[in-house]
Design an enzyme around this catalytic site. Structure first.
Site, mmCIF file in Angstrom:
data_model
loop_
_atom_site.group_PDB
_atom_site.id
_atom_site.type_symbol
_atom_site.label_atom_id
_atom_site.label_comp_id
_atom_site.label_asym_id
_atom_site.label_seq_id
_atom_site.Cartn_x
_atom_site.Cartn_y
_atom_site.Cartn_z
ATOM 1 N N GLY A 45 44.220 45.067 36.772
ATOM 2 C CA GLY A 45 44.555 43.694 37.123
ATOM 3 C C GLY A 45 43.745 43.204 38.303
ATOM 4 N N SER A 46 43.785 41.887 38.516
ATOM 5 C CA SER A 46 43.058 41.261 39.621
ATOM 6 C C SER A 46 43.934 40.208 40.267
ATOM 7 C CB SER A 46 41.758 40.612 39.127
ATOM 8 O OG SER A 46 40.892 41.558 38.559
ATOM 9 N N GLY A 47 43.672 39.966 41.528
ATOM 10 C CA GLY A 47 44.385 38.932 42.267
ATOM 11 C C GLY A 47 43.443 38.222 43.205
ATOM 12 N N GLY A 50 41.828 40.954 45.591
ATOM 13 C CA GLY A 50 41.022 42.052 45.076
ATOM 14 C C GLY A 50 41.427 42.455 43.678
ATOM 15 N N VAL A 52 42.613 45.947 40.921
ATOM 16 C CA VAL A 52 43.225 47.269 40.840
ATOM 17 C C VAL A 52 42.715 47.962 39.583
ATOM 18 C CG1 VAL A 52 45.375 48.573 40.697
ATOM 19 C CG2 VAL A 52 45.293 46.463 42.048
ATOM 20 N N LYS A 67 43.143 50.184 44.606
ATOM 21 C CA LYS A 67 43.047 48.769 44.966
ATOM 22 C C LYS A 67 41.777 48.551 45.779
ATOM 23 C CE LYS A 67 45.685 45.026 47.167
ATOM 24 N NZ LYS A 67 46.966 44.674 47.857
ATOM 25 N N ASP A 159 56.890 38.797 50.788
ATOM 26 C CA ASP A 159 56.306 38.325 49.522
ATOM 27 C C ASP A 159 56.894 39.103 48.350
ATOM 28 O OD1 ASP A 159 54.762 36.733 47.877
ATOM 29 O OD2 ASP A 159 52.957 37.962 48.067
#
Length: 208
Positions: A45-47, A50, A52, A67, A159
């Site tokens: 996955g990405s955010g 950054g 993962v 990460k 968060d």
């Protein structure tokens, strides 16, 4: 006309060799690792901050979630602020040990990138759905148990949302992503007035 070297002359072209990134020191409680010891398996996955990846240790065969966070190319002060925030997250995680918090295994940092190695989980609650009340109750209990531990350690996550709660196929639930977390300090409480996190999951009093 083409240039030809005179007899006895030789031409050599100096090709610059890529230089290894400058490795930075880890916080005292964080074990350092060598990225060369791990091989890529798949992208998880990405955010915004950054990406993962699922990786495997070449020597032990153990799999982890890595990460990777790129340090911005902005002004020096901005880069240092971003780096210090990430290293603070690593230092916080290294001090926390609880079955309902994701475990930081090791870390690595250079001038342009920071990597964190975590225990591998199978997914987050964002992608998990069930109508089984017993399963829902168990998930809620595990989250509250993790939050209770954080409270005792005077840590505010700031968060908490489904994407930041991980779950494996055995039903174990772990709170993750402590990039926004802060430790409660009587001498510095101004941060609690700052609106931070994902707005859809902010508390009502934070949005007032």
């Amino acid at each position: 006309s083409r240039y030809r070297p005179r007899s006895g002359m030789s031409l050599s072209l100096q090709i610059p060799q890529p230089t290894a990134p400058e490795v930075m020191k880890m916080p005292s409680l964080v074990q350092a690792f060598d990225p060369a010891d791990y091989e890529f398996i798949s992208h998880m996955g990405s955010g915004v901050s950054g990406s993962v990846d699922r990786v495997r240790n070449k020597h032990t065969g153990q799999e982890y979630a890595r990460k990777r966070i790129r340090i911005s190319d902005g002004m020096t002060d901005e880069r240092e602020k971003q780096r210090s925030l990430i290293l603070r997250e690593m230092e916080t995680l290294a001090q926390l040990h609880h079955p309902n918090l994701v475990e930081l295994v090791s870390g690595w940092a250079s001038v342009t990138e920071i990597q964190m190695m975590f225990e591998l989980m199978d997914g987050s609650l964002k992608d998990f759905h069930t109508e089984d009340e017993n399963v829902i109750a168990d998930i809620a209990q595990q989250i509250l148990t993790g939050l209770s531990y954080l409270r005792d350690e005077r840590i505010i996550h700031r968060d908490l949302k489904p994407a930041n709660v991980l779950r494996n196929n055995y039903g174990n639930v772990k709170i993750a992503d402590f990039g926004s977390s802060r430790r409660l300090d009587i001498g510095n409480m101004q941060f609690i007035l700052t609106v931070l996190g994902t707005i859809q999951y902010c508390s009502p009093e934070m949005l007032q």
